[in-house]
Scaffold this active site. Sequence first.
Site, PDB file in Angstrom:
ATOM      1  N   GLU A   1      40.627  36.445  41.511  1.00 28.91           N
ATOM      2  CA  GLU A   1      39.788  37.227  42.111  1.00 28.91           C
ATOM      3  C   GLU A   1      38.361  37.277  41.322  1.00 28.91           C
ATOM      4  O   GLU A   1      38.486  37.597  40.135  1.00 28.91           O
ATOM      5  CB  GLU A   1      40.545  38.535  42.443  1.00 28.91           C
ATOM      6  CG  GLU A   1      39.550  39.498  43.277  1.00 28.91           C
ATOM      7  CD  GLU A   1      38.963  38.854  44.479  1.00 28.91           C
ATOM      8  OE1 GLU A   1      39.658  38.406  45.234  1.00 28.91           O
ATOM      9  OE2 GLU A   1      37.596  38.758  44.710  1.00 28.91           O
TER      10      GLU A   1
ATOM     11  N   THR B   1      37.162  35.543  49.825  1.00 32.10           N
ATOM     12  CA  THR B   1      38.513  34.803  49.466  1.00 32.10           C
ATOM     13  C   THR B   1      39.091  34.165  50.549  1.00 32.10           C
ATOM     14  O   THR B   1      39.704  33.028  50.150  1.00 32.10           O
ATOM     15  CB  THR B   1      39.518  35.918  49.214  1.00 32.10           C
ATOM     16  OG1 THR B   1      39.097  37.132  48.405  1.00 32.10           O
ATOM     17  CG2 THR B   1      40.785  35.280  48.510  1.00 32.10           C
TER      18      THR B   1
ATOM     19  N   HIS C   1      38.287  42.847  41.635  1.00 32.90           N
ATOM     20  CA  HIS C   1      37.620  42.933  42.651  1.00 32.90           C
ATOM     21  C   HIS C   1      36.584  44.016  42.704  1.00 32.90           C
ATOM     22  O   HIS C   1      37.079  45.261  42.127  1.00 32.90           O
ATOM     23  CB  HIS C   1      38.541  43.073  43.941  1.00 32.90           C
ATOM     24  CG  HIS C   1      37.764  42.748  45.249  1.00 32.90           C
ATOM     25  ND1 HIS C   1      37.143  43.733  45.856  1.00 32.90           N
ATOM     26  CD2 HIS C   1      38.146  41.942  46.201  1.00 32.90           C
ATOM     27  CE1 HIS C   1      36.540  43.124  46.750  1.00 32.90           C
ATOM     28  NE2 HIS C   1      37.327  42.124  47.300  1.00 32.90           N
TER      29      HIS C   1
ATOM     30  N   ASP D   1      37.829  32.413  42.887  1.00 32.17           N
ATOM     31  CA  ASP D   1      37.842  32.245  44.305  1.00 32.17           C
ATOM     32  C   ASP D   1      36.340  32.254  44.709  1.00 32.17           C
ATOM     33  O   ASP D   1      36.028  31.340  45.657  1.00 32.17           O
ATOM     34  CB  ASP D   1      38.620  33.204  45.135  1.00 32.17           C
ATOM     35  CG  ASP D   1      38.320  34.788  44.894  1.00 32.17           C
ATOM     36  OD1 ASP D   1      37.504  34.923  43.956  1.00 32.17           O
ATOM     37  OD2 ASP D   1      38.758  35.694  45.479  1.00 32.17           O
ATOM     38  N   HIS D   2      35.492  33.180  44.177  1.00 32.32           N
ATOM     39  CA  HIS D   2      34.090  33.124  44.345  1.00 32.32           C
ATOM     40  C   HIS D   2      33.519  34.104  43.134  1.00 32.32           C
ATOM     41  O   HIS D   2      34.162  34.432  42.478  1.00 32.32           O
ATOM     42  CB  HIS D   2      33.825  33.540  45.825  1.00 32.32           C
ATOM     43  CG  HIS D   2      34.411  34.925  46.014  1.00 32.32           C
ATOM     44  ND1 HIS D   2      34.377  35.965  45.415  1.00 32.32           N
ATOM     45  CD2 HIS D   2      35.716  35.149  46.712  1.00 32.32           C
ATOM     46  CE1 HIS D   2      35.332  37.065  45.582  1.00 32.32           C
ATOM     47  NE2 HIS D   2      35.991  36.770  46.481  1.00 32.32           N
TER      48      HIS D   2
HETATM   49  C1  GP9 Z   1      41.584  41.028  50.053  1.00 32.40           C
HETATM   50  C2  GP9 Z   1      41.270  40.154  48.951  1.00 32.40           C
HETATM   51  C3  GP9 Z   1      39.862  40.389  48.702  1.00 32.40           C
HETATM   52  O1  GP9 Z   1      42.936  40.429  50.594  1.00 32.40           O
HETATM   53  O2  GP9 Z   1      41.549  38.847  48.987  1.00 32.40           O
HETATM   54  O3  GP9 Z   1      39.092  39.690  49.651  1.00 32.40           O
HETATM   55  P1  GP9 Z   1      37.669  39.492  49.082  1.00 32.40           P
HETATM   56  O4  GP9 Z   1      36.754  40.752  49.552  1.00 32.40           O
HETATM   57  O5  GP9 Z   1      37.274  38.868  47.666  1.00 32.40           O
HETATM   58  O6  GP9 Z   1      37.193  38.497  50.232  1.00 32.40           O
HETATM   59 MN    MN Z   2      37.710  37.562  46.505  1.00 32.38          MN
END
Ligand code: GP9
Ligand code: MN
Length: 632
Positions: free
Chosen positions: A252, A294, A409, A468-469
């Site tokens: 994440e 994500t 996150h 992921d980003h």
């Molecule tokens: C939520 C997690 C985070 O289930 O994958 O989402 P994001 O805000 O990073 O897209």
């Molecule tokens: Mn994410």
Amino acid sequence: MLNKRLHMPLYLIAALLFGLKTYIVYRFVFNISLENPMQEFILFINAFVVSFFLFTLSVWFKERRQKKYIKYMILIGSLIIYFNIVFYRNFSDFITIPLLFQGSNAADLGSSVLNLIKPWDILLFLDVIIIWYLAIRKSDSLLINYRKRTKTMALALSIAFLVGNYILAEIERPQLLQRTFDREYLVKNIGLFNYHIYDAIMHSKSKAQRVLADGNELTDIADYMQENTTNNEKTDLYGIAKDKNVIFISLESLQTFVINNTVNGEEVTPFLNDLIGESYYFENFYHQTAQGKTSDSEFIVENSLYPSPRGAVYFTHAQNDYHSLPEIIGNEGYYSTVFHPNNKSFWNRDVMYENTGYDHFFDVDAYEVTEGNSVGWGLKDKDFFSQSMKYLETMQKPFYAKFITLTNHYPFELAEEDATIEKYDSNSKTLNSYFQTARYMDESIEEFFTYLKESGLYEDSIIVLMGDHYGISDFHKKAMSMYLDQEYTDYLHVQLQRVPFYIHIPGQEGEVISKIAGQVDVKPTLLHLLGIDDSNDLSFGTNLFADERKPYIALRDGSFISDEYVYTKDQCFNRETGELIDTTTGTADEESTCQLYIEQVEEELSYSDQIIFGDLFRFYNFKDENVIEEVE
Ligand code: GP9
Ligand code: MN
């Protein structure tokens, strides 16, 4: 006469009762998480605002019709709420239009529907009973006949309330409708009825684009992809991971800038730094996500298509025909699963996973989540991995298991006892905490590797790790530029979109690979390693081990990175030095700068959009020599 004046009009009684009922349902029947007083407030007002609007419309009718409208509006509204409640009891989710057409869901519900109806549910229709009683018995004194001006005022007022509610919601959750998040967010902010209207609009919009497509568009696109982006060359690594389990870890918000870097003199990610020595590590790997965050990263990895320019494909086009990784490897005997301790409906994952061929989704319900083991968005990563092991150990093999982490996150919260390095010190609270949660994630992955080794799964698996980003947006420019000791330019912004990407094959020596790479490349790369010859596949990415690769990595906004250049916002930079070469006004030598790829990147992105919006893969036969199926 006197009696008449003392009564509240029927439409207002209905609006109040129905609003109150809606609020009670939101608050106590649906399990809607409320994070702050503002969200509480929005939830409260939206119940009444919507109800007021619905019933105020009745003042435009003559008395007889007015009565009928109010009676049926409260009945239909209550039924909509009730159907959602029954559905929610089984799926903890709200009804969507595509769901209504989903046979399997309806069948699931069918058998248990009687269990989902409770005797006291009758109380949910109390407002209907009262209104019907009043309408039948006392209606004459309760119906109103306003003057045109009053009617207009009432309507204007109800619309103003709706707009006010929307503005508050937009402040609380910017780009609420563009960033189609969880359905729960929509219901929480704009209410169940507006959510259904929104869902209907989204649905018909994508339906229309789909209806207009006839498959002929795909001929050119397929040719383009076969020629420019697909490469079926087999390298020495072809099939190296044949029949091994694949463990994919989505990191994440982890960006490459923390890898092999320090904060206050301490390594941020010691485990991930060491892992580089034992893995294929791609140091110039870019995320290509957009608003779907994500879920976009998941979409790109599984389909080797680009995400949508607006919203999340996971939401807007979850019903399309895809030729996704889980489906392809499923045909080769793989059992595919996702582990993620969040609501299954977040990012519409439940629907999309089912459609793209995942066999099982271990969502929040598979975990024991307590106050002590959660932080920020939910279950802490360390508990997430340890609790997942029991499922992984008994899983049918070979498996593909995707783990989506959560602790790192925004807003990067961490309990004091979990923080093992000091915060950074800058004007950005976000960046300051980011290092601590990144370190926590690093430790959680180290623990996961230990569990895998202890369980014996490690030897038979390959482990893929990917950021992921981005986690730190350009809103934190100042702090970032202080940390990196570098000016924050558009060039740097693009370079910060690099995320770590590792392919760890136990027993294999690693290598640091510097060539440019992106999330679209993951699917063809994994298929190559697994020895799955999917030469009919259509992808925008290329196997990362192939010698001949597409010469650029495109970002969703049209920026791109080539071997030599970084192109963004009409500027062309030298990729190594960051030096600005030209602003692309057409004066530069076409052969030697970014000019070469600008149009191709745009074309490629629009091809991807056409595939998704037109659901074009339904016209393509992936098994049979790339034949475009006959269109009736
Ligand atoms: C939520 C997690 C985070 O289930 O994958 O989402 P994001 O805000 O990073 O897209
Ligand atoms: Mn994410």
